[in-house]
Scaffold this active site. Sequence first.
Site, PDB file in Angstrom:
ATOM      1  N   SER A  71      -3.522   1.172   9.977  1.00  0.00           N
ATOM      2  CA  SER A  71      -3.645   2.186   9.279  1.00  0.00           C
ATOM      3  C   SER A  71      -3.621   1.602   8.000  1.00  0.00           C
ATOM      4  CB  SER A  71      -1.394   2.132   9.699  1.00  0.00           C
ATOM      5  OG  SER A  71      -1.233   2.903   9.041  1.00  0.00           O
ATOM      6  N   HIS A  72      -1.392   0.828   7.477  1.00  0.00           N
ATOM      7  CA  HIS A  72      -2.295   1.115   5.408  1.00  0.00           C
ATOM      8  C   HIS A  72      -2.507  -0.213   4.883  1.00  0.00           C
ATOM      9  CE1 HIS A  72       1.131   0.846   7.532  1.00  0.00           C
ATOM     10  NE2 HIS A  72       1.588  -0.323   6.810  1.00  0.00           N
ATOM     11  N   ASP A  90      -3.071   7.359   3.272  1.00  0.00           N
ATOM     12  CA  ASP A  90      -3.250   5.969   4.032  1.00  0.00           C
ATOM     13  C   ASP A  90      -4.991   5.599   4.613  1.00  0.00           C
ATOM     14  OD1 ASP A  90      -2.768   6.643   6.353  1.00  0.00           O
ATOM     15  OD2 ASP A  90      -1.081   5.343   7.091  1.00  0.00           O
ATOM     16  N   ASP A  96      -6.074   5.662   7.765  1.00  0.00           N
ATOM     17  CA  ASP A  96      -6.282   6.446   9.939  1.00  0.00           C
ATOM     18  C   ASP A  96      -4.977   8.133   8.777  1.00  0.00           C
ATOM     19  OD1 ASP A  96      -3.133   5.887   9.170  1.00  0.00           O
ATOM     20  OD2 ASP A  96      -3.011   5.701  11.346  1.00  0.00           O
ATOM     21  N   ASP A  99      -2.520   9.535   8.233  1.00  0.00           N
ATOM     22  CA  ASP A  99      -1.310   9.758   9.070  1.00  0.00           C
ATOM     23  C   ASP A  99      -0.101   9.820   7.740  1.00  0.00           C
ATOM     24  OD1 ASP A  99      -1.335   7.322   8.994  1.00  0.00           O
ATOM     25  OD2 ASP A  99      -0.080   7.600  10.373  1.00  0.00           O
ATOM     26  N   ARG A 100      -0.139   9.117   6.861  1.00  0.00           N
ATOM     27  CA  ARG A 100       0.228   9.229   5.365  1.00  0.00           C
ATOM     28  C   ARG A 100       0.008   9.514   4.777  1.00  0.00           C
ATOM     29  NH1 ARG A 100       3.156   2.974   5.211  1.00  0.00           N
ATOM     30  NH2 ARG A 100       3.192   2.592   7.401  1.00  0.00           N
ATOM     31  N   LYS A 128       2.418  12.049  12.559  1.00  0.00           N
ATOM     32  CA  LYS A 128       2.604  12.460  11.077  1.00  0.00           C
ATOM     33  C   LYS A 128       1.064  12.386  10.843  1.00  0.00           C
ATOM     34  CE  LYS A 128       2.688   7.648   9.388  1.00  0.00           C
ATOM     35  NZ  LYS A 128       2.813   6.499  10.712  1.00  0.00           N
TER      36      LYS A 128
HETATM   37  C1  G16 Z   1       4.043   2.972  11.380  1.00  0.00           C
HETATM   38  C2  G16 Z   1       4.584   4.686  12.618  1.00  0.00           C
HETATM   39  C3  G16 Z   1       5.776   4.557  10.864  1.00  0.00           C
HETATM   40  C4  G16 Z   1       6.621   3.796  11.044  1.00  0.00           C
HETATM   41  C5  G16 Z   1       5.794   2.866   9.887  1.00  0.00           C
HETATM   42  C6  G16 Z   1       6.660   1.776   9.621  1.00  0.00           C
HETATM   43  O1  G16 Z   1       2.985   4.039  10.617  1.00  0.00           O
HETATM   44  O2  G16 Z   1       4.381   4.851  13.300  1.00  0.00           O
HETATM   45  O3  G16 Z   1       6.459   5.382  12.522  1.00  0.00           O
HETATM   46  O4  G16 Z   1       7.399   4.291   9.891  1.00  0.00           O
HETATM   47  O5  G16 Z   1       4.797   2.152  10.988  1.00  0.00           O
HETATM   48  O6  G16 Z   1       6.398   0.383  10.262  1.00  0.00           O
HETATM   49  P1  G16 Z   1       7.146  -0.414   9.666  1.00  0.00           P
HETATM   50  O7  G16 Z   1       8.324  -0.760   8.662  1.00  0.00           O
HETATM   51  O8  G16 Z   1       7.917  -1.553  10.898  1.00  0.00           O
HETATM   52  O9  G16 Z   1       6.620  -1.546   9.281  1.00  0.00           O
HETATM   53  P2  G16 Z   1       1.463   3.333  10.614  1.00  0.00           P
HETATM   54  O10 G16 Z   1       1.131   4.614   9.118  1.00  0.00           O
HETATM   55  O11 G16 Z   1       1.594   2.200   9.568  1.00  0.00           O
HETATM   56  O12 G16 Z   1       1.342   3.741  11.434  1.00  0.00           O
END
Ligand code: G16
Length: 582
Positions: free
Chosen positions: A124-125, A299, A301, A303-304, A399
């Site tokens: 992800s990010h 981000d 991937d 999704d953000r 998302k």
């Molecule tokens: C993932 C989840 C999201 C969540 C985020 C933050 O996002 O898909 O639903 O809000 O993690 O998680 P944490 O606060 O536990 O770090 P992503 O974009 O990282 O896949």
Amino acid sequence: MATFTVKKQQTKPFDGQKPGTSGLRKKVKVFQQEHYLANFVQSTFKALPAEKIRGSTIVVSGDGRYYSEDAIQIIIKIAAANGVGQVWVGQDGLLSTPAVSCIIRDRVGSKGEKAYGAFILTASHNAGGPDEDFGIKYNTENGGPALESLTDKIFENTKNIKEYLIAEGIPHVDIHNTGRSTFSGPSGEFAVEVFDSTEEYVNLMKKIFDFEAISRLLARPDFTFCFDALHGVAGVYAKRIFVTELGAAESSLVNCVPKEDFGGGHPDPNLTYAKQLVKTMGLGSPVPEEIPEFGAAADGDADRNMILGKKFFVTPSDSVAIIAANAVGSIPYFRHGLKGVARSMPTSAALDVVAKGLGLRQFEVPTGWKFFGNLMDAGMCSICGEESFGTGSDHIREKDGIWAVLAWLSILAYRNRDVAADGKLVTVEDIVTLHWKTYGRHYYTRYDYENVDAGAAKNLMDHLVKHHSDLDGLNKIIKDTRPEVAEVALGDEFEYTDPVDGSVSSHQGVRFLFKDGSRLVFRLSGTGSVGATIRLYIEQYQSDRSKTGADAAGTLAPLVQVALVISKMEEFTGRSSPTVIT
Ligand code: G16
């Protein structure tokens, strides 16, 4: 047609293969250990019903980060050996997380097949490259992330694994050119199909939004637009959608060539890491002479998302509330109304106020997009969002960063459909400030303490929970710290009972709910790869419409101070300031 045999490879369990908030994320070097990835993939197949896997279609792709190509080749061989019928791969191994969800739900293959699930290769990010992070997560038939019941089974399997199945005889598969390669194995034909990464997703966006209206907005000489993919996979979709389909200038796209190390940056669309965009939009220094009217980032991937106006930041919590408030008129997909809305617990209650105003059902779920899936599958929720820069709808089960940008462009196009009497453009800031005047404002900020010692983070959380049994003592500390802050009325750990399947998720964040509606929430992140990350969420509601234009940092300062004192943040973590403020 090349033939392959199935080999049983002996292996031993690795510690710590527990999927976090969204899959397994570790340093690349951890994933590169022999058998590490294979163990996780085999444990996933073992957790799924064998009869569903036999002959099935599985999608394998991701954000193109370092180690993706090696991982795709390994997964192809393990899939073949486990009886999968075919693997679908986006060209160059690229598919955004929302595009994977779309492919699972919408793509019909040449022989009428649909995908059963997907391995999404992304952290992800999190940063990418040989010394940074890699990740893998499994998405199920509805297109959404595996639920806890499945990830728990996967984790159990990783603890007991002794062998995995792997195909021998399948050569390195070319994933850079579209086409189909077929192989013959013990249980019949196995195929790998490489396809265009954007087509299905673009078609879906065209069904949801009015592309002509958005094109007209983008063509206005007074509307300028900028999109930053932070070198993530969003760049592939941005080119096709914003430039080819909607006519934006090529120069409005920055960092839109995907790179396996994200250009050395942190592909996280927030005010700290999306530095170039933040500066372009006039939120840094020096302030440029020309500032676009609209800026957005996604981000790794895709999704953000982050939405910015000229010198103006839209908090993700406000963003989802504003999209929900404007969706029916602005976005054709929602013309028949919304089924309901949902947010994660730490997300501000701005969405709740909209739901109340519009008479919509509203849900508060734990952090993690997977929790929205059941509500959507049951037809209970149309739009949802999270403070962590995630926004989306029931068009898929993830998302969706590009969707969020198109939603905002749709709202802007709708608000500007007639030239205003004074000829002026209705801006992002106009839309947000009008929203605050209508619904009140939730001042909001999040402090992240990244890569803290895991033991220290746990001790801090335990300390916070102790306050719950002595609210009088806690309120005395608050009064002594900042007398202007209201008293805490309730302290608890958030627990969620899924209204669809009745499953219970406990310990989902430590909450302090104040008498004036303010909230402090503390959580440990589930997406980091090293140590622990403490997240502190701070929210204060202002219902007085004349007081919604104040500076957020100044407004929240007393509550922030209270949070730091009651948590003994510095004492436990040794940190005098957070690593990221959003
Ligand atoms: C993932 C989840 C999201 C969540 C985020 C933050 O996002 O898909 O639903 O809000 O993690 O998680 P944490 O606060 O536990 O770090 P992503 O974009 O990282 O896949």
